[in-house]
Each structure stands twice: as C-alpha cells, then as structure tokens.
Scaffold this motif. Structure first.
Motif, PDB file in Angstrom:
ATOM      1  N   ASP A 132      -7.833 -20.387 -27.488  1.00 17.04           N
ATOM      2  CA  ASP A 132      -8.306 -19.465 -28.506  1.00 17.04           C
ATOM      3  C   ASP A 132      -9.229 -18.569 -27.927  1.00 17.04           C
ATOM      4  OD1 ASP A 132      -7.288 -21.020 -30.682  1.00 17.04           O
ATOM      5  OD2 ASP A 132      -9.248 -21.798 -31.518  1.00 17.04           O
ATOM      6  N   VAL A 133      -9.229 -17.441 -28.338  1.00 16.02           N
ATOM      7  CA  VAL A 133      -9.906 -16.426 -27.820  1.00 16.02           C
ATOM      8  C   VAL A 133     -11.077 -16.086 -28.829  1.00 16.02           C
ATOM      9  CG1 VAL A 133     -10.030 -13.872 -27.319  1.00 16.02           C
ATOM     10  CG2 VAL A 133      -8.210 -14.892 -26.898  1.00 16.02           C
ATOM     11  N   VAL A 134     -12.532 -16.561 -28.283  1.00 20.40           N
ATOM     12  CA  VAL A 134     -13.699 -16.544 -29.363  1.00 20.40           C
ATOM     13  C   VAL A 134     -14.722 -15.587 -28.821  1.00 20.40           C
ATOM     14  CG1 VAL A 134     -13.215 -19.216 -29.541  1.00 20.40           C
ATOM     15  CG2 VAL A 134     -14.650 -18.332 -27.430  1.00 20.40           C
ATOM     16  N   VAL A 135     -15.430 -15.192 -29.970  1.00 17.09           N
ATOM     17  CA  VAL A 135     -16.556 -14.420 -29.867  1.00 17.09           C
ATOM     18  C   VAL A 135     -17.723 -15.572 -29.900  1.00 17.09           C
ATOM     19  CG1 VAL A 135     -17.876 -12.670 -30.916  1.00 17.09           C
ATOM     20  CG2 VAL A 135     -15.390 -12.407 -30.788  1.00 17.09           C
ATOM     21  N   PHE A 136     -18.591 -15.082 -29.135  1.00 19.00           N
ATOM     22  CA  PHE A 136     -19.950 -15.917 -29.206  1.00 19.00           C
ATOM     23  C   PHE A 136     -21.222 -15.196 -28.590  1.00 19.00           C
ATOM     24  CE2 PHE A 136     -17.645 -16.282 -25.367  1.00 19.00           C
ATOM     25  CZ  PHE A 136     -18.532 -16.275 -24.423  1.00 19.00           C
ATOM     26  N   LYS A 137     -22.294 -15.864 -28.725  1.00 17.10           N
ATOM     27  CA  LYS A 137     -23.464 -15.682 -27.995  1.00 17.10           C
ATOM     28  C   LYS A 137     -23.838 -16.548 -27.026  1.00 17.10           C
ATOM     29  CE  LYS A 137     -25.602 -13.266 -32.022  1.00 17.10           C
ATOM     30  NZ  LYS A 137     -25.584 -11.883 -31.453  1.00 17.10           N
ATOM     31  N   ARG A 180     -11.784 -16.820 -23.412  1.00 24.66           N
ATOM     32  CA  ARG A 180     -10.923 -17.723 -23.863  1.00 24.66           C
ATOM     33  C   ARG A 180     -11.338 -19.160 -23.476  1.00 24.66           C
ATOM     34  NH1 ARG A 180      -5.397 -16.843 -24.937  1.00 24.66           N
ATOM     35  NH2 ARG A 180      -5.734 -14.787 -23.728  1.00 24.66           N
ATOM     36  N   VAL A 181     -10.956 -19.814 -24.429  1.00 28.46           N
ATOM     37  CA  VAL A 181     -11.646 -21.490 -24.299  1.00 28.46           C
ATOM     38  C   VAL A 181     -10.570 -22.037 -23.344  1.00 28.46           C
ATOM     39  CG1 VAL A 181     -11.536 -23.544 -25.594  1.00 28.46           C
ATOM     40  CG2 VAL A 181     -12.569 -21.493 -26.552  1.00 28.46           C
ATOM     41  N   ILE A 182     -10.913 -22.761 -22.112  1.00 29.90           N
ATOM     42  CA  ILE A 182     -10.071 -23.109 -21.246  1.00 29.90           C
ATOM     43  C   ILE A 182     -10.279 -24.730 -21.402  1.00 29.90           C
ATOM     44  CG2 ILE A 182      -9.707 -23.454 -18.742  1.00 29.90           C
ATOM     45  CD1 ILE A 182      -8.634 -20.871 -19.910  1.00 29.90           C
ATOM     46  N   GLY A 183     -11.801 -25.176 -21.501  1.00 34.18           N
ATOM     47  CA  GLY A 183     -11.774 -26.698 -21.618  1.00 34.18           C
ATOM     48  C   GLY A 183     -12.595 -27.188 -22.932  1.00 34.18           C
ATOM     49  N   PRO A 188       0.019 -20.901 -23.575  1.00 31.03           N
ATOM     50  CA  PRO A 188       0.432 -19.929 -22.421  1.00 31.03           C
ATOM     51  C   PRO A 188       0.075 -18.460 -22.475  1.00 31.03           C
ATOM     52  CG  PRO A 188       2.425 -20.606 -23.245  1.00 31.03           C
ATOM     53  CD  PRO A 188       1.366 -21.356 -24.003  1.00 31.03           C
ATOM     54  N   HIS A 189      -0.450 -17.737 -21.493  1.00 30.14           N
ATOM     55  CA  HIS A 189      -1.057 -16.348 -21.762  1.00 30.14           C
ATOM     56  C   HIS A 189      -1.033 -15.868 -20.405  1.00 30.14           C
ATOM     57  CE1 HIS A 189      -4.592 -18.652 -20.904  1.00 30.14           C
ATOM     58  NE2 HIS A 189      -4.858 -17.876 -20.199  1.00 30.14           N
ATOM     59  N   THR A 190      -1.254 -14.291 -20.696  1.00 28.66           N
ATOM     60  CA  THR A 190      -1.215 -13.525 -19.264  1.00 28.66           C
ATOM     61  C   THR A 190      -2.658 -13.255 -18.746  1.00 28.66           C
ATOM     62  OG1 THR A 190      -0.932 -11.588 -20.764  1.00 28.66           O
ATOM     63  CG2 THR A 190       0.958 -12.361 -19.768  1.00 28.66           C
ATOM     64  N   ILE A 191      -2.686 -13.195 -17.541  1.00 32.08           N
ATOM     65  CA  ILE A 191      -4.018 -12.841 -16.819  1.00 32.08           C
ATOM     66  C   ILE A 191      -3.940 -12.180 -15.871  1.00 32.08           C
ATOM     67  CG2 ILE A 191      -4.479 -15.418 -17.372  1.00 32.08           C
ATOM     68  CD1 ILE A 191      -4.618 -15.909 -14.314  1.00 32.08           C
ATOM     69  N   VAL A 207     -15.554 -21.540 -21.086  1.00 28.51           N
ATOM     70  CA  VAL A 207     -14.597 -20.571 -21.392  1.00 28.51           C
ATOM     71  C   VAL A 207     -14.636 -19.679 -20.283  1.00 28.51           C
ATOM     72  CG1 VAL A 207     -15.341 -20.334 -23.849  1.00 28.51           C
ATOM     73  CG2 VAL A 207     -16.796 -19.182 -22.255  1.00 28.51           C
ATOM     74  N   MET A 208     -13.344 -18.862 -19.940  1.00 37.30           N
ATOM     75  CA  MET A 208     -13.155 -18.060 -18.867  1.00 37.30           C
ATOM     76  C   MET A 208     -12.567 -16.475 -19.464  1.00 37.30           C
ATOM     77  SD  MET A 208     -11.570 -20.801 -15.946  1.00 37.30           S
ATOM     78  CE  MET A 208     -11.356 -19.356 -14.895  1.00 37.30           C
ATOM     79  N   GLY A 209     -12.544 -15.456 -18.890  1.00 33.23           N
ATOM     80  CA  GLY A 209     -11.918 -14.242 -19.141  1.00 33.23           C
ATOM     81  C   GLY A 209     -10.716 -14.349 -18.584  1.00 33.23           C
ATOM     82  N   ASP A 210      -9.763 -13.390 -19.180  1.00 33.22           N
ATOM     83  CA  ASP A 210      -8.343 -13.380 -18.528  1.00 33.22           C
ATOM     84  C   ASP A 210      -8.298 -12.533 -17.334  1.00 33.22           C
ATOM     85  OD1 ASP A 210      -7.496 -14.665 -20.767  1.00 33.22           O
ATOM     86  OD2 ASP A 210      -6.803 -13.296 -21.851  1.00 33.22           O
ATOM     87  N   ASN A 211      -9.151 -11.572 -17.110  1.00 32.27           N
ATOM     88  CA  ASN A 211      -9.218 -10.760 -15.708  1.00 32.27           C
ATOM     89  C   ASN A 211     -10.121 -11.596 -14.860  1.00 32.27           C
ATOM     90  OD1 ASN A 211      -9.330  -8.702 -13.997  1.00 32.27           O
ATOM     91  ND2 ASN A 211      -9.996  -7.151 -15.388  1.00 32.27           N
ATOM     92  N   ARG A 212      -9.441 -12.510 -14.281  1.00 37.01           N
ATOM     93  CA  ARG A 212     -10.175 -13.489 -13.488  1.00 37.01           C
ATOM     94  C   ARG A 212     -11.088 -12.949 -12.457  1.00 37.01           C
ATOM     95  NH1 ARG A 212      -7.463 -18.220 -15.065  1.00 37.01           N
ATOM     96  NH2 ARG A 212      -7.674 -18.016 -17.280  1.00 37.01           N
TER      97      ARG A 212
END
Length: 266
Positions: A113-118, A130-133, A184-187, A212-217
């Motif tokens: 999931d792509v999440v917005v958070f503080k 993006r939620v990875i773990g 699966p998603h693009t990075i 969480v991690m960004g897709d632009n690693r």
C-alpha cells in the motif's frame, strides 16, 4: 497540514455554535421584541451561510477522502512532483481530526500500500511512502535488494527511465519491477547520490508498526534512514489511491499534465 485542519475544525464548530445559540435563544428574543428574523446580526447571517459548507468539507476531508500534493521525487516513477492525489481516510479506520485518534477500526495496511503519514521525527508534515514490512516481518536492504523474511525479492529490469514525462531529474535511472508479494510495482535505482550510509541493514518490524520505503530508492529518506526505523500505526493518515491532477508551480505556471488525471496508484 495541521494548521489548516485545526482552522477548519475551529471554524466549523464556531459557526455552528453561533447559529445554534441564535436559533435557541436570541432569535426568539428578537421576535418577542417585535423584531424581524431577517434583521439578525451579520455574524449570525454568515455563520448560518457557512456552517453547512464547512461541515460538509470537514466530514469529507476527515472521514472520506483528503487531497495532498506530491512535493518530492521520492515515489517516482509512480508518483511525480506536482501530482495532486486523493487519500482514502477510512481504509485504516476512522480517526478524529487534529488528534488523529482512531475511534472506529476498519482495516490495516497491506504490504505494498502507498500510505500518507506523519513520520515520528517530523510530526508536523505529511509524508508518503510504500509499505514494505508488516508487523513481525524481518526486512533487510543490501546491495539495492530488499529482503523479506530472509528471502530476496525478485527484480525485472525494464530498461532505462527516459524521463518522457518531463521529469529530467530522473533521466537515465534504471527502471525495474520489484516483485513485492501481493503487490509488484515499478521502482527507480541509481539516480543522484544515495543518502549517507546507503541505508543497508536488517530490521524486525515491531507490533503496531510498519516499515516503509520510497519507490525512488536512491532518493528517498525512508525507514532505512530514520533513527527510529518504523512507522507507528497511529501516525497513518490514509491510503493513496488516485491522481486527480498534475500541476507544476504556482497556478500551473510551469505546466499542466492532463495525462495524469484519473491515474490509479499501484
């Protein structure tokens, strides 16, 4: 932004209180004294006009969907600088405005999931990753590869990112498909200079938290680099699901990308 949310709540409650008090007490007094209802004070007139609008905006923004603008390249190629997105506010439970306290539990984030958070270290601003773990997962990052519970994710090289969308800051990056289980998603990889330390390590996600991690690693200050590597569940704002506009600069002075309108967020 927190200040806008606070202002909206105060304005809604204030205008509602003025309208209600006038209807219960002061309007009756004016009528008893022979006054006309259309001679109500200006403050009451404005409160009666604006309260329904403010209340609808508050409910929609707090419990249904909220707009955000993407300010950085950390989620490229899937989200671009200048994208205006909609965030589902009830996917992970209903939360009170301002405090973000959950009062109705509905669902939890899924992997991918792509999440917005503080973030814990920047509670005044909203971030997107993006939620990875998930809670209990062991997440590793070594040599540009994500490891999930001891297994490396599979990657498919799709070629060089050509920057056809006009985002020159990512031109020449390697475009890959990351086989995150269930999503699966693009990075992008190897754009610019990676943050200090490279972000390598292994982390076990504690209960009630996410990694969480960004897709632009190579251009994302995410959980790999935070002092406290995990995102607490109570810091979630919602799930990003739609791009409704892309606009560069104030009043779109640097361009308007109609092709982004209506794009779902994978």
């Amino acid at each position: 932004m927190t200040w806008f949310e606070t202002l909206l709540v105060v304005a809604t409650l204030g205008s509602g209180a003025v309208w209600l008090l006038d209807a219960l007490f002061f309007a009756k007094r004016r009528k008893a004294k022979g006054g006309l209802l259309d001679e109500e004070p200006v403050l009451v007139d404005y409160s009666r006009a604006f309260f329904p609008v403010l209340a609808v905006v508050l409910v929609l923004r707090s419990f249904i969907a909220e707009p955000y603008k993407i300010p950085s390249s950390s989620m490229m190629p899937n989200l671009l600088i200048g994208d205006f997105i909609l965030v589902n506010k009830f996917s992970y439970g209903l939360r009170l405005p301002i405090t973000n306290q959950k009062f109705v539990a509905i669902g939890e984030p899924a992997r991918g999931d792509v999440v917005v958070f503080k973030p814990p270290h920047d509670p005044e601003n909203n971030w997107i990753k993006r939620v990875i773990g998930l809670p209990g997962d062991k997440v590793g990052f070594h040599g540009d590869t994500v490891y999930l519970n001891g297994q490396p994710l599979k990657y498919e090289t799709l070629g060089e990112y050509d920057g056809a969308d006009g985002r020159a800051e990512a031109f020449g990056a390697t475009l890959l498909r990351e086989d995150l289980p269930g999503r699966p998603h693009t990075i992008l990889e190897s754009v610019g200079v990676p943050p200090p330390g490279g972000g390598e390590g292994d982390w076990v996600v504690p209960p009630g938290h996410y990694f969480v991690m960004g897709d632009n690693r190579d251009n994302s200050l995410d959980g790999r680099f935070w002092d406290y590597h995990f995102l607490p569940e109570q810091n979630l704002r919602g799930k990003a699901f739609l791009v409704w506009l892309n606009c560069q600069g104030w009043f779109c002075k640097n361009g308007f990308d109609a092709s982004r309108i209506g794009n779902g967020i994978e």
